[in-house]
Design an enzyme around this catalytic site. Sequence first.
Site, PDB file in Angstrom:
ATOM      1  N   ARG A 184      11.553  -6.130   4.455  1.00  0.00           N
ATOM      2  CA  ARG A 184      11.293  -4.681   4.396  1.00  0.00           C
ATOM      3  C   ARG A 184      12.349  -3.929   5.207  1.00  0.00           C
ATOM      4  O   ARG A 184      12.711  -4.322   6.308  1.00  0.00           O
ATOM      5  CB  ARG A 184       9.904  -4.370   4.950  1.00  0.00           C
ATOM      6  CG  ARG A 184       9.669  -2.871   5.080  1.00  0.00           C
ATOM      7  CD  ARG A 184       8.213  -2.483   5.055  1.00  0.00           C
ATOM      8  NE  ARG A 184       7.436  -3.008   6.151  1.00  0.00           N
ATOM      9  CZ  ARG A 184       6.109  -2.857   6.256  1.00  0.00           C
ATOM     10  NH1 ARG A 184       5.444  -2.207   5.313  1.00  0.00           N
ATOM     11  NH2 ARG A 184       5.463  -3.368   7.266  1.00  0.00           N
TER      12      ARG A 184
ATOM     13  N   LYS B 277       0.837  -1.215   0.000  1.00  0.00           N
ATOM     14  CA  LYS B 277       0.000   0.000   0.000  1.00  0.00           C
ATOM     15  C   LYS B 277       0.862   1.252   0.000  1.00  0.00           C
ATOM     16  O   LYS B 277       0.634   2.187  -0.755  1.00  0.00           O
ATOM     17  CB  LYS B 277      -0.908   0.050   1.247  1.00  0.00           C
ATOM     18  CG  LYS B 277      -1.851  -1.120   1.383  1.00  0.00           C
ATOM     19  CD  LYS B 277      -2.715  -0.995   2.626  1.00  0.00           C
ATOM     20  CE  LYS B 277      -1.946  -1.001   3.930  1.00  0.00           C
ATOM     21  NZ  LYS B 277      -1.224  -2.242   4.222  1.00  0.00           N
TER      22      LYS B 277
ATOM     23  N   ARG C 140      11.584  -2.493  10.945  1.00  0.00           N
ATOM     24  CA  ARG C 140      10.557  -2.003  11.871  1.00  0.00           C
ATOM     25  C   ARG C 140      10.328  -2.995  13.003  1.00  0.00           C
ATOM     26  O   ARG C 140      10.337  -4.200  12.784  1.00  0.00           O
ATOM     27  CB  ARG C 140       9.242  -1.785  11.107  1.00  0.00           C
ATOM     28  CG  ARG C 140       9.163  -0.417  10.470  1.00  0.00           C
ATOM     29  CD  ARG C 140       8.000  -0.267   9.524  1.00  0.00           C
ATOM     30  NE  ARG C 140       6.739  -0.760  10.037  1.00  0.00           N
ATOM     31  CZ  ARG C 140       5.586  -0.658   9.374  1.00  0.00           C
ATOM     32  NH1 ARG C 140       5.571  -0.071   8.180  1.00  0.00           N
ATOM     33  NH2 ARG C 140       4.479  -1.128   9.874  1.00  0.00           N
TER      34      ARG C 140
ATOM     35  N   ARG D  28      -8.893   1.220   8.932  1.00  0.00           N
ATOM     36  CA  ARG D  28      -8.592  -0.186   9.221  1.00  0.00           C
ATOM     37  C   ARG D  28      -9.756  -0.859   9.939  1.00  0.00           C
ATOM     38  O   ARG D  28      -9.670  -2.050  10.235  1.00  0.00           O
ATOM     39  CB  ARG D  28      -7.346  -0.279  10.086  1.00  0.00           C
ATOM     40  CG  ARG D  28      -6.041  -0.418   9.280  1.00  0.00           C
ATOM     41  CD  ARG D  28      -4.886  -0.514  10.263  1.00  0.00           C
ATOM     42  NE  ARG D  28      -3.736  -1.190   9.753  1.00  0.00           N
ATOM     43  CZ  ARG D  28      -2.648  -0.594   9.262  1.00  0.00           C
ATOM     44  NH1 ARG D  28      -2.606   0.709   9.159  1.00  0.00           N
ATOM     45  NH2 ARG D  28      -1.616  -1.306   8.875  1.00  0.00           N
TER      46      ARG D  28
ATOM     47  N   ARG E 138      -0.524  -9.351  13.173  1.00  0.00           N
ATOM     48  CA  ARG E 138      -1.077  -8.264  12.355  1.00  0.00           C
ATOM     49  C   ARG E 138      -1.973  -8.815  11.243  1.00  0.00           C
ATOM     50  O   ARG E 138      -2.993  -8.231  10.903  1.00  0.00           O
ATOM     51  CB  ARG E 138       0.060  -7.415  11.762  1.00  0.00           C
ATOM     52  CG  ARG E 138       0.781  -6.615  12.846  1.00  0.00           C
ATOM     53  CD  ARG E 138       2.055  -6.003  12.337  1.00  0.00           C
ATOM     54  NE  ARG E 138       1.815  -4.963  11.366  1.00  0.00           N
ATOM     55  CZ  ARG E 138       2.739  -4.497  10.536  1.00  0.00           C
ATOM     56  NH1 ARG E 138       3.975  -4.979  10.583  1.00  0.00           N
ATOM     57  NH2 ARG E 138       2.444  -3.540   9.693  1.00  0.00           N
TER      58      ARG E 138
END
Length: 214
Positions: free
Chosen positions: A127, A13, A160, A88, A171
């Site tokens: 990531r 996203k 992260r 969300r 998540r």
Amino acid sequence: MKIIMLGAPGAGKGTQAKKIAAQYGIPHISTGDIFRANIKEQTALGMEAKSYMDKGQLVPDELTVKILLDRVAKDDCKNGYVLDGYPRTIPQAEVLDKAVSELNEAIDFAINVDVPDENIIHRMSGRRACLNCGATYHIEALPPKQADICDSCGSPLVIRDDDKPDTVKQRLKVYHEQTQPLIDYYQKKGILKEVDGTLDADKVFDTIKKILEA
Ligand code: ADP
Ligand code: AMP
């Protein structure tokens, strides 16, 4: 043009929202980035948000909604925006709808970047994020020119805290329970567009451009 990006954590996203923002000259608004900036500055909001984020949970709607409404009321949002990571939950979507309709406006597109769960863990473990300018990389698919250094601002890249595999699994669970119902919500409003997020990032963006310019 007001655009919402939907999709699982790690679907891409943010990657696509940044491209949309650059192409169409509208701000990219990421509630996750706003929370991370507050964590970096050690604000009270940041400390509270971190306690949820580190566990892979959503930050409560009461906190999140206010932040988003304050942000979209700013001058740079007059010609639209691309929202990444908001809404969300259904109540978050309802608050946004109310705020937009009070201005006699509407959300134009909700773009669902579809990536199956099995690809997500790989995406998240690779990531690397720049906490200074918000740029995001992947060590294999979208690597920075120099390892662990941000191409855009030269800051060191980090993993992260919430990209650890156990947190990612939590998540994803939260995504399926609380966020996925938004696909149906925007489908019923007639503004949902689906894109295949497993393709490479430039191909995904080509598809999105065709949708926005149709
Ligand atoms: P989100 O904002 O949905 O959490 P990101 O845009 O941060 O997701 O992307 C998650 C990870 O996947 C990042 O490491 C990013 O560089 C990488 N990525 C994004 N889009 C693609 C793609 N189309 N193919 C492969 N990797 C991608
Ligand atoms: P993101 O950067 O979009 O992946 O968001 C990182 C984390 O910030 C999420 O896992 C949540 O804990 C929190 N967060 C970001 N946006 C929201 C939102 N709209 N509602 C609740 N929590 C959010």
